[in-house]
Design an enzyme around this catalytic site. Structure first.
Site, short mmCIF file in Angstrom:
data_model
loop_
_atom_site.label_atom_id
_atom_site.label_comp_id
_atom_site.label_asym_id
_atom_site.label_seq_id
_atom_site.Cartn_x
_atom_site.Cartn_y
_atom_site.Cartn_z
N CYS A 1 0.85 -1.18 0.00
CA CYS A 1 0.00 0.00 0.00
C CYS A 1 0.88 1.24 0.00
O CYS A 1 2.01 1.20 0.48
CB CYS A 1 -0.95 0.03 1.18
SG CYS A 1 -0.35 -0.67 2.68
N GLU B 1 -7.79 8.39 4.46
CA GLU B 1 -7.45 8.10 3.08
C GLU B 1 -8.66 7.73 2.24
O GLU B 1 -9.58 7.06 2.72
CB GLU B 1 -6.41 6.98 3.02
CG GLU B 1 -5.12 7.37 3.69
CD GLU B 1 -4.02 6.36 3.56
OE1 GLU B 1 -2.84 6.77 3.64
OE2 GLU B 1 -4.29 5.16 3.39
#
Length: 176
Positions: free
Chosen positions: A65, A112
């Site tokens: 990620c 996010e």
């Protein structure tokens, strides 16, 4: 110069950029990518984040990620970070996006707009030691049980998106 992240609104419209650490200190919503690689048996490739990571160090997480750079397409960022972190280059498909917010133990804030990518890989990764301490293949049923029994061993975002991942895997990806 510090890596920059793309700041977005709740609809993922770009509204600017900020330093990566500053965005996590202030909790500003920014764009992210998460990669989930599955093998032929349907197992997920997990990584344990390296001890030197500025947050969530030592926790188990999805394959990789990160954040797209300003001007970088999301799919390109996902492939770039997969190569950089895990030493893997394979095709990826965007599955879904979701927003999450979490205050981490070190008081940084993950806020996010995360886009999730799936890929197929049947080998052994060659991870960058500054990024990844260890890696492991795990089937989804076992991971579901692990996330319930020991959530503190896993990154927040993995637990938060896991049910979405399993639904996407079971309804679309596994049929390939």
């Amino acid at each position: 110069m510090e890596d920059q992240v793309i700041l977005v609104d709740e609809h993922d419209a770009e509204i600017g950029t900020a330093g990566k650490l500053a965005a996590h200190v202030d909790g500003r919503l920014h764009r992210a990518i998460s990669v989930f690689l599955f093998d032929a048996a349907g197992r997920l490739l997990l990584q344990q984040r390296a001890a030197g990571k500025y947050h969530s160090a030592g926790l188990w997480s999805n394959t990789c990620c990160s954040h797209p750079r300003p001007g970088e397409p999301r799919a390109a960022a996902a492939r770039r970070r997969l190569r950089e972190e895990m030493g893997i280059d394979c095709a990826l498909e965007e599955q879904f996006g979701f927003v999450y917010r979490a205050v981490l133990p070190n008081r940084l804030i993950e806020h996010e707009y995360d886009y999730v990518y799936f890929g197929r890989f049947d080998g052994s990764p060659t991870p960058a030691p500054e990024e990844v301490a260890r890696w492991s293949w795990m089937d989804l049923a076992r991971l579901r049980a692990e996330l319930k029994a020991r959530p503190e061993a896993y990154t927040y975002w993995l637990g938060d998106c896991f049910e979405h991942v399993t639904r996407s895997f079971e309804t679309a990806w596994v049929l390939r």
